[in-house]
Design a protein around this motif. Sequence first.
Motif, short mmCIF file in Angstrom:
data_model
loop_
_atom_site.label_atom_id
_atom_site.label_comp_id
_atom_site.label_asym_id
_atom_site.label_seq_id
_atom_site.Cartn_x
_atom_site.Cartn_y
_atom_site.Cartn_z
N GLN A 119 0.73 12.70 2.92
CA GLN A 119 -0.44 12.33 2.10
C GLN A 119 -0.71 10.84 2.18
O GLN A 119 -1.88 10.41 2.21
N PRO B 251 -6.80 5.83 7.24
CA PRO B 251 -8.20 5.41 7.09
C PRO B 251 -8.36 3.89 7.18
O PRO B 251 -9.37 3.41 7.70
N GLN B 252 -7.38 3.17 6.70
CA GLN B 252 -7.47 1.70 6.79
C GLN B 252 -7.12 1.22 8.19
O GLN B 252 -7.78 0.34 8.75
N HIS C 292 -4.31 9.72 3.54
CA HIS C 292 -5.33 9.19 2.63
C HIS C 292 -5.34 7.68 2.50
O HIS C 292 -6.34 7.11 2.11
N VAL C 293 -4.21 7.05 2.80
CA VAL C 293 -4.13 5.61 2.52
C VAL C 293 -3.99 4.77 3.81
O VAL C 293 -4.77 3.85 4.04
N GLN D 161 0.83 -1.20 0.00
CA GLN D 161 0.00 0.00 0.00
C GLN D 161 0.88 1.26 0.00
O GLN D 161 0.59 2.23 -0.69
N ARG E 220 -9.92 1.71 10.73
CA ARG E 220 -10.96 0.68 10.59
C ARG E 220 -10.53 -0.61 11.27
O ARG E 220 -11.29 -1.23 12.00
N ARG F 20 -11.01 -11.50 0.94
CA ARG F 20 -9.88 -11.25 0.03
C ARG F 20 -9.24 -9.94 0.41
O ARG F 20 -9.91 -8.99 0.75
N ILE F 21 -7.93 -9.85 0.36
CA ILE F 21 -7.27 -8.53 0.49
C ILE F 21 -5.93 -8.56 -0.19
O ILE F 21 -5.32 -9.59 -0.34
N ILE G 106 -14.76 -2.34 5.13
CA ILE G 106 -14.39 -2.10 3.73
C ILE G 106 -15.21 -3.03 2.85
O ILE G 106 -15.13 -4.25 3.00
N PRO G 107 -16.03 -2.48 1.93
CA PRO G 107 -16.89 -3.34 1.12
C PRO G 107 -16.07 -4.36 0.33
O PRO G 107 -15.04 -4.02 -0.25
N GLY G 108 -16.54 -5.60 0.35
CA GLY G 108 -15.81 -6.66 -0.34
C GLY G 108 -14.88 -7.40 0.60
O GLY G 108 -14.48 -8.52 0.33
N ARG H 141 -15.62 -10.94 2.07
CA ARG H 141 -15.35 -12.15 1.29
C ARG H 141 -13.96 -12.70 1.59
O ARG H 141 -13.56 -13.72 1.07
#
Lengths: 253, 236
Positions: B143, B151-152, B147-148, B130, B155, B235-236, B228-230, B233
Amino acid sequence: MKDVLLVKDLYVGYGDQEVIRGISLRITEGERVVIMGPSGSGKSTLLKSIVRLVEPWKGEVYINGVNVLSDEVDIRKIRQMVGFVFQSYNLFPHMTVLRNVMLPLEVVKGLPKDEALKKAIGVLRLVGMEEYKDRYPLQLSGGQQQRVAIARALVMDPILLLLDEPTSALDPELREEVLDVLRNIAGRGISMLIVTHELDFAEDVADRIVFMDNGFVIEEGPPQELLYKPKIDRTRRFLRTIARRLYAVNRYR
Amino acid sequence: MVRDKLGKVLIMNRDPLFFIINLIPYLAEGLLVTLQVSVLSFCFGLGLAALLTLMRVFGSAPLRWISRTYVEAFRGTPTLVQLLLIYFGLPSVGVKFDPLTAAIIALSLNSAAYQAEILRSAIKAIPETQYLSAESLGMSTFQIYRHVILPQALRTAIPALVNEIVTLVKESSLASVIGVVELTRRGEYMVAYTFRALEVYIAVALVYLVVCLAMSQLSKVIEAKFRIPGYERGRI
Ligand SMILES: Nc1ncnc2c1ncn2[C@@H]1O[C@H](COP(=O)(O)OP(=O)(O)OP(=O)(O)O)[C@@H](O)[C@H]1O
Ligand SMILES: [Mg+2]
């Protein structure tokens, strides 16, 4: 012809392990070069070191004539001119497809939102992902994610695109959709340096193929020569392994 | 007066269930103090934890050392000892707090250590790729985190942070030792008044249980909202 990329006698490594051992490479405007070579030969390291995602040990790298390794250079400015597509897509999973593509425009280039939106939609259309713009990356197939990653690199209007095995993480049936997008982009005249083992694709788009092994370039030439009449035994053996794999796949077509 | 009336009713009635049910409104007042202590400690703790994490991730070697030592010191000693030290120990060097303030300070400092660890490991859990792809786009370190990464990471940290506030609700009972009249202390008063320790402490425990269960439930709602949508399932 102007050089978009010029690499001279580059050495790169990790810790005390030398991985790139004196590589020189030139890409002129609009030229597309494919790199092949066995696992661990340093292909990814070479690509990363061009934009200093890995810090080179010594040698010279010029992008559009700018000395990338000089202390005065703002590497972020260089990276804005060079798109990078990774094997594992690396989209930002917490943002929609559209936000992924808009982010570099808004944050890095400082474009106003409406302008960024228009550009982002444009590249998403180019890679055939416009209708998925509100999805999140993890809701997409690998091939779709990779197309978004390509869009994210393209949206910055790069003068050079570096692609590190863009299809090798994908199931065979998803590869063609990504390769088609890349063929389309190749037709638009952007300079590209592509690590790939897709033989048909390489033959279609490459002006030149560079074969690497163990940190050296051991052979290079136009696809017709390198793929059909390799001079070096190591190249021939490697191509034979790939072709065997390919044949196994073709059998069931 | 009210308490006298309540007390009389309670002492007269031998039915334990009736006793417990009637005790709860009285205990609820203590619950307000318990929540005040734990929520404030959580918030101050989070602020300090953010600072500690900043020092740990971006700081020079001495700052990183300070941050790490702080975390180890507070995680390596009992919360009760920290509380006693602040309330009974500090006055001898001229620093004196009332019980409520002392409790909030002690728990904030303590929780900051745990929350700093939560934040740090949440940031560490973000894969290297990432950073790489954000860097490749020409983003600055600020930045990238703005932004990256953050936020992750935030969560990822939500379940552990909610767990931390549940822990604080329970640990705030330690404040009763230095005389803060929160839930547990009110229970002690009631035991002294009615001599029915079993029923009183069952009632006290029930109040804690309900609050903590409610918080875990809330956590699930928050998690679902920020998931996080998805991702479900796998997967990441
Ligand atoms: N981050 C790293 N730290 C240490 N060593 C590394 C790192 N990345 C790669 N290497 C080592 O450098 C060598 C070359 O790796 P590199 O990833 O460049 O090869 P590659 O040609 O891209 O291989 P592949 O086809 O498997 O992707 C390998 O020996 C690898 O172990
Ligand atoms: Mg590689």
